[in-house]
Design an enzyme around this catalytic site. Structure first.
Site, PDB file in Angstrom:
ATOM      1  N   SER A   1      -1.989  -2.482  -5.103  1.00  0.00           N
ATOM      2  CA  SER A   1      -2.809  -2.546  -3.885  1.00  0.00           C
ATOM      3  C   SER A   1      -4.091  -1.737  -4.048  1.00  0.00           C
ATOM      4  CB  SER A   1      -2.002  -1.987  -2.712  1.00  0.00           C
ATOM      5  OG  SER A   1      -2.845  -1.754  -1.606  1.00  0.00           O
TER       6      SER A   1
ATOM      7  N   ALA B   1       0.826  -1.210   0.000  1.00  0.00           N
ATOM      8  CA  ALA B   1       0.000   0.000   0.000  1.00  0.00           C
ATOM      9  C   ALA B   1       0.861   1.261   0.000  1.00  0.00           C
ATOM     10  CB  ALA B   1      -0.889  -0.015   1.245  1.00  0.00           C
TER      11      ALA B   1
ATOM     12  N   HIS C   1       0.871 -12.222   4.815  1.00  0.00           N
ATOM     13  CA  HIS C   1       0.777 -10.755   4.740  1.00  0.00           C
ATOM     14  C   HIS C   1       2.084 -10.111   5.216  1.00  0.00           C
ATOM     15  CE1 HIS C   1      -2.681  -7.780   4.242  1.00  0.00           C
ATOM     16  NE2 HIS C   1      -1.638  -7.002   4.424  1.00  0.00           N
TER      17      HIS C   1
ATOM     18  N   GLY D   1       7.467  -8.121  -1.482  1.00  0.00           N
ATOM     19  CA  GLY D   1       6.769  -6.956  -0.938  1.00  0.00           C
ATOM     20  C   GLY D   1       7.736  -5.853  -0.521  1.00  0.00           C
ATOM     21  N   ARG D   2       8.327  -5.984   0.671  1.00  0.00           N
ATOM     22  CA  ARG D   2       9.178  -4.910   1.218  1.00  0.00           C
ATOM     23  C   ARG D   2      10.358  -4.519   0.333  1.00  0.00           C
ATOM     24  NH1 ARG D   2       7.458  -7.925   5.429  1.00  0.00           N
ATOM     25  NH2 ARG D   2       6.380  -6.880   7.140  1.00  0.00           N
TER      26      ARG D   2
ATOM     27  N   TYR E   1      -9.309  -5.398  -1.422  1.00  0.00           N
ATOM     28  CA  TYR E   1      -9.876  -5.460  -0.079  1.00  0.00           C
ATOM     29  C   TYR E   1     -11.370  -5.265  -0.250  1.00  0.00           C
ATOM     30  CZ  TYR E   1      -5.412  -5.131   2.437  1.00  0.00           C
ATOM     31  OH  TYR E   1      -4.174  -5.386   2.963  1.00  0.00           O
TER      32      TYR E   1
ATOM     33  N   SER F   1       0.502 -16.851   1.779  1.00  0.00           N
ATOM     34  CA  SER F   1       0.981 -15.564   2.291  1.00  0.00           C
ATOM     35  C   SER F   1       0.548 -15.411   3.731  1.00  0.00           C
ATOM     36  CB  SER F   1       0.365 -14.432   1.450  1.00  0.00           C
ATOM     37  OG  SER F   1       0.670 -13.161   2.017  1.00  0.00           O
TER      38      SER F   1
ATOM     39  N   THR G   1      -7.444 -10.493  -1.007  1.00  0.00           N
ATOM     40  CA  THR G   1      -6.759 -10.667   0.278  1.00  0.00           C
ATOM     41  C   THR G   1      -7.755 -11.155   1.322  1.00  0.00           C
ATOM     42  OG1 THR G   1      -5.189  -8.969  -0.326  1.00  0.00           O
ATOM     43  CG2 THR G   1      -5.352  -9.490   2.023  1.00  0.00           C
TER      44      THR G   1
ATOM     45  N   ARG H   1       0.066  -3.850  14.831  1.00  0.00           N
ATOM     46  CA  ARG H   1       1.443  -3.444  14.518  1.00  0.00           C
ATOM     47  C   ARG H   1       1.796  -2.325  15.475  1.00  0.00           C
ATOM     48  NH1 ARG H   1      -0.465  -3.173   8.228  1.00  0.00           N
ATOM     49  NH2 ARG H   1      -1.325  -5.286   8.227  1.00  0.00           N
TER      50      ARG H   1
ATOM     51  N   LYS I   1      -5.415 -14.741  -1.775  1.00  0.00           N
ATOM     52  CA  LYS I   1      -4.122 -14.381  -1.158  1.00  0.00           C
ATOM     53  C   LYS I   1      -4.227 -14.430   0.365  1.00  0.00           C
ATOM     54  CE  LYS I   1      -0.837 -10.489  -0.895  1.00  0.00           C
ATOM     55  NZ  LYS I   1      -0.973  -9.949   0.445  1.00  0.00           N
TER      56      LYS I   1
HETATM   57  C1  FNR Z   1       1.792  -5.237   2.488  1.00  0.00           C
HETATM   58  N1  FNR Z   1       0.974  -6.285   2.089  1.00  0.00           N
HETATM   59  C2  FNR Z   1      -0.251  -6.011   1.526  1.00  0.00           C
HETATM   60  N2  FNR Z   1      -1.061  -7.020   1.115  1.00  0.00           N
HETATM   61  C3  FNR Z   1      -2.239  -6.776   0.537  1.00  0.00           C
HETATM   62  O1  FNR Z   1      -2.938  -7.706   0.177  1.00  0.00           O
HETATM   63  N3  FNR Z   1      -2.662  -5.481   0.360  1.00  0.00           N
HETATM   64  C4  FNR Z   1      -1.922  -4.412   0.745  1.00  0.00           C
HETATM   65  O2  FNR Z   1      -2.307  -3.269   0.570  1.00  0.00           O
HETATM   66  C5  FNR Z   1      -0.674  -4.673   1.378  1.00  0.00           C
HETATM   67  N4  FNR Z   1       0.093  -3.647   1.817  1.00  0.00           N
HETATM   68  C6  FNR Z   1       1.327  -3.908   2.356  1.00  0.00           C
HETATM   69  C7  FNR Z   1       2.148  -2.850   2.733  1.00  0.00           C
HETATM   70  C8  FNR Z   1       3.408  -3.088   3.224  1.00  0.00           C
HETATM   71  C9  FNR Z   1       4.296  -1.954   3.596  1.00  0.00           C
HETATM   72  C10 FNR Z   1       3.877  -4.428   3.358  1.00  0.00           C
HETATM   73  C11 FNR Z   1       5.266  -4.719   3.859  1.00  0.00           C
HETATM   74  C12 FNR Z   1       3.064  -5.470   3.004  1.00  0.00           C
HETATM   75  C13 FNR Z   1       1.468  -7.681   2.123  1.00  0.00           C
HETATM   76  C14 FNR Z   1       2.239  -7.990   0.847  1.00  0.00           C
HETATM   77  O3  FNR Z   1       1.361  -8.090  -0.251  1.00  0.00           O
HETATM   78  C15 FNR Z   1       3.004  -9.313   0.949  1.00  0.00           C
HETATM   79  O4  FNR Z   1       2.142 -10.321   1.386  1.00  0.00           O
HETATM   80  C16 FNR Z   1       4.226  -9.244   1.858  1.00  0.00           C
HETATM   81  O5  FNR Z   1       4.813  -7.976   1.820  1.00  0.00           O
HETATM   82  C17 FNR Z   1       5.254 -10.266   1.465  1.00  0.00           C
HETATM   83  O6  FNR Z   1       6.290 -10.313   2.374  1.00  0.00           O
HETATM   84  P1  FNR Z   1       7.695  -9.537   2.191  1.00  0.00           P
HETATM   85  O7  FNR Z   1       8.193  -9.763   0.783  1.00  0.00           O
HETATM   86  O8  FNR Z   1       7.439  -8.100   2.483  1.00  0.00           O
HETATM   87  O9  FNR Z   1       8.547 -10.192   3.220  1.00  0.00           O
END
Ligand code: FNR
Length: 369
Positions: A106, A79, A254, A308-309, A129, A252, A155, A164, A230
């Protein structure tokens, strides 16, 4: 300093970004046990490489839902990317397209589906979402379809936002100069400040906690796009997802931001793959930072992985060039892993190329006394 691997972007992002933004990107839920485990579990899987195989040519191409990709490495939805860099989702879309792979946008992007589509050609998925107001959902899905998005990643692990704690401490909220662009015209584009996490309050107000399997069927009545579910991490839910008409499953947690103390995704993957019985493709996200991680996921039966990150951190550091570099580094490392394991195409990557801690110990000859 030259960046030589994906992980190094995290420290650069930490220096560059306001604390509230960095913490939002980096954090996991509660004790962050799963956050560490998503990485650690990869390190407990070892290789059984094969040697003396001609690896002068390596083919990493694959076909995902009928779309030809240069590699099985794709971009997960994250996001609010304009908090990382002014180009935000535009930069990510261009980098993905240049690398010949898929970007998932996202729902909570700071650029709209139409804006991302306007960056040029590319294969894109839309992460959904489900809002309480189903008219909002139906409208958005229609817009994504019209903008040329090819699949929905639904998701399913977020009926409420995970706890968090950094976001609670920082009173996280979307900076005032940004909006959740897909919802701007629907009066849902802003996030109010709250006494805890502004995002958690937004989710509590807008996201539909009643979401259930029947809604996966409902979604199929409003779109022709295939639906990837997901957030599945068990065999039971894999079977239900397939029954409900899912075109694919994304294993996943998340990014460890929802329920803490769920297993690492790489530890849950094989259970899901076995339950899917080849009926639909299974993908994985969570903790993928190395080409070796990609290989391990494929050896356990994944058709591809998402990151993701690494995207938001590299975006913060270097914008589009950073995201391109992350994709290139993972691609190069994955190619090298294939070569050093004796695999020249994805088809040749097998379960026998790795050994996990849950594999039965191989029978050893009794030692001679
Ligand atoms: C996410 N993720 C996520 N998933 C989703 O379905 N909708 C979203 O808007 C978001 N937003 C989001 C923001 C941030 C900052 C992070 C870190 C993660 C989860 C994302 O799609 C994914 O599942 C993970 O980020 C995968 O893990 P890694 O690669 O970050 O370790």
């Amino acid at each position: 300093m030259e960046v030589t691997n994906v992980t190094e972007y995290q420290a650069i992002a930490k220096e560059k970004l306001p604390k509230m933004v960095y913490d939002y990107y980096a954090s996991g839920a509660e004790d962050q046990w799963t956050l560490e485990e998503n990485r650690n579990a990869f390190s407990r899987i070892l290789f059984r490489p094969r040697i003396l195989i001609d690896v002068s040519k390596i083919d990493m191409t694959t076909t995902i839902l009928g779309f030809k990709l240069s590699m099985p490495i794709m971009i997960a939805p994250t996001a609010m990317q304009k908090m990382a860099h002014p180009d935000g989702e535009y930069a990510t879309a261009r980098a993905a397209s240049a690398a010949g792979t898929i970007m998932t946008l996202s729902s909570w992007a700071t650029s709209s589906v139409e804006e991302v589509a306007s960056t040029g050609p590319g294969i894109r998925f839309f992460q959904l979402y489900v809002y309480k107001d189903r008219n909002v959902v139906a409208q958005l899905v229609r817009r994504a379809e019209r903008a040329g998005f090819k699949a929905i990643a639904l998701t399913v692990d977020t009926p409420r936002l995970g706890r968090r704690e950094a976001d609670i401490k920082n009173r996280f909220t979307l900076p005032p100069f940004l909006t959740l662009k897909n919802f701007e015209g629907l009066d849902l584009g802003k996030m109010d400040e709250a006494n805890d996490s502004g995002l958690a309050s937004y989710v509590a107000g807008q996201i539909d906690r009643t979401l259930s399997w029947k809604d996966v069927k409902w979604l199929q009545t409003i779109t022709t796009m295939p639906i990837l579910v997901k957030g599945v991490i068990t065999a039971e839910d894999t079977r239900l997802a397939i029954q409900a008409g899912a075109a694919g499953i994304i294993v996943s947690n998340h990014g460890a931001r929802q329920l803490d103390y769920v297993p690492a995704t790489i530890s849950a993957l094989e259970e899901v793959v076995k339950a899917a019985q080849g009926r639909v493709p299974v993908f994985l996200d969570g903790g993928v930072r190395r080409g070796t991680d990609v290989f391990k996921a494929l050896a356990l039966g994944a058709s591809g992985i998402f990151i993701g990150r690494p995207v938001v951190f590299s975006l913060a550091a270097e914008g589009e060039a950073g995201v391109r570099n992350v994709l290139k580094m993972l691609r190069d490392e994955f190619e090298l892993t294939m070569a050093l394991s004796g695999c020249t195409s994805l088809r040749e990557i097998t379960r026998d190329h790795i050994v996990t801690e849950w594999d039965a110990p191989k029978a050893r000859p009794a030692p001679r006394l």
